[in-house]
Enzyme design. Sequence first.
Site, mmCIF file in Angstrom:
data_model
loop_
_atom_site.group_PDB
_atom_site.id
_atom_site.type_symbol
_atom_site.label_atom_id
_atom_site.label_comp_id
_atom_site.label_asym_id
_atom_site.label_seq_id
_atom_site.Cartn_x
_atom_site.Cartn_y
_atom_site.Cartn_z
ATOM 1 N N ASP A 137 60.582 15.404 5.067
ATOM 2 C CA ASP A 137 60.489 14.184 5.709
ATOM 3 C C ASP A 137 61.964 13.864 6.366
ATOM 4 O O ASP A 137 62.907 14.178 5.427
ATOM 5 C CB ASP A 137 60.245 13.129 4.991
ATOM 6 C CG ASP A 137 59.933 11.540 5.694
ATOM 7 O OD1 ASP A 137 59.198 11.841 6.747
ATOM 8 O OD2 ASP A 137 60.327 10.521 5.218
ATOM 9 N N GLU B 244 60.304 17.518 9.828
ATOM 10 C CA GLU B 244 59.908 16.257 10.523
ATOM 11 C C GLU B 244 61.105 15.816 11.248
ATOM 12 O O GLU B 244 62.052 15.231 10.653
ATOM 13 C CB GLU B 244 59.463 15.173 9.209
ATOM 14 C CG GLU B 244 58.868 13.748 10.069
ATOM 15 C CD GLU B 244 59.989 12.652 10.394
ATOM 16 O OE1 GLU B 244 60.185 12.929 11.654
ATOM 17 O OE2 GLU B 244 60.467 12.251 9.736
ATOM 18 N N ASP C 25 52.555 6.886 9.723
ATOM 19 C CA ASP C 25 53.378 6.055 10.196
ATOM 20 C C ASP C 25 52.974 5.082 11.322
ATOM 21 O O ASP C 25 53.417 4.093 11.833
ATOM 22 C CB ASP C 25 54.595 6.452 10.450
ATOM 23 C CG ASP C 25 55.522 6.521 8.981
ATOM 24 O OD1 ASP C 25 55.182 5.818 8.132
ATOM 25 O OD2 ASP C 25 56.483 6.978 8.915
#
Length: 488
Positions: free
Chosen positions: A290, A337, A391
């Site tokens: 991430d 990401e 998200d």
Amino acid sequence: MRASGVLLPVSSIPSKYGIGCFSKEAYEVVDQLVSAGQQYWQILPLGPTGYGDSPYQAFSTFAGNPYFIDLEDLIEKKLLTVEECEAIEWFGHVSYVDYDKQYQNRFVLLRKAFERFDTSDADFQAFMEEEKFWLEDYCLYMAIKNSVGGKGWIDWPKELKTRQAKAIAAAKTEFAEEILFYAFQQYFFTRQWDKLKAYANESGIKIIGDVPIYVAFDSADAWSAPALFQFNRDREPKSVAGCPPDAFSATGQLWGNPVYNWKNHKKDGYSWWIKRMESAMRRYDVARIDHFRGFDEYYAIPYGDKTAEHGKWEKGPGLELFDVLKEKVEGLEVIAEDLGVLTDSVLEMLKNSGFPGMKVLQFAFDDTENSSYLPYKYESPNCVVYTGTHDNETTKGWLENQNEHDNRFVREYICCYDAPVNDCVWGLIRAAMASVADLCIIPIQDYLCLGNEARMNAPSTLGDNWKWRLTKGQISEGTLYTMKELTR
């Protein structure tokens, strides 16, 4: 090789007892993925969650979430009874996790199971020895935390907060039984997960796990290794992590995680990161890291600020960290990401790493009509395409909330014009599948054409996140057939 998969958090599986777990329903998910012609199952972080229930704010980067322990397995092992598990009211609504009920009830049952468990069991003892490098600190951390009413370590008595040797030795003695209780949880989490992952792999399904860039401030990691973070003498953070103002939030995202002391990480050869990624590669087949841009530059916000508006960018370790990890971590496989505003240096780091980045179709259709996320603009197949992520709004919710221009643009792009919104969802899935990306991952909510009632997370908000769950039978045979045909 081109491949596809589904994003489905473990917590969203329709298991019994209020939350998805490593139960027979998880094995059914694997079977459904096989039936639908998929090769990957992407999940969210598996760590033990605290305040806000976010899997990105875990009490340990190495530990697993005890909510995911299959209680039916404990029943089979005669550590619990059906009556004990069914006597509890687990949820108010079948489609959403009630985390308060999980917190209040699951540990009561796990403690009963622990009291009936033989801690001299050879496999349990072997597990504690194998995972000693993180397990001891985690179990002690949780035992102390439990003894002080759940307070984070920053509010503990000074001698425990600063890990003074005498106080730590005394705590290990005082909380010996409680420490074993937390080790028991990790043992069953690990053995059950390993069995589920083996089943997935044998069925031709690889697991994509999620590795948050940061650890939580309220974590065993931050407490046990303060030199790895930017803390002052009182062990308070000098700065915390987040993102500047962007499309998600006008005041930015204030995550509150402590930022790393990269000089100290470098000094010891990035040993903590090596252990972290070795652990991730044992747990998953592929690790989605991430906030990849944070390794090039990270956004540091003064500790105590109420918003992320006054942070500044600082230099991270760059490619050096990943060169070390490639050399030291066997079988390292990473998805970066790389969403958000990317600088030339981030793009260069990503290119030189060789890791695939991410493309999200919901970011493709804006008033410029020239986004790099439009499928025809992908410069290389070495990427992973998504309709949306955890998200984002669900694709149906996103389509329903678009402005007039963007709605017209996306409908023209996928030739949906005046078609019903569900047809547009399928059109976007098809656009993702037809792109040159080597890997395509679609959230299960999009295959089911669900609206924002099924959204997993709205960044910078608290209260309704991480709760959505499938209901039993919600994934029909017809949906699986359509998934398979579209994939083919």
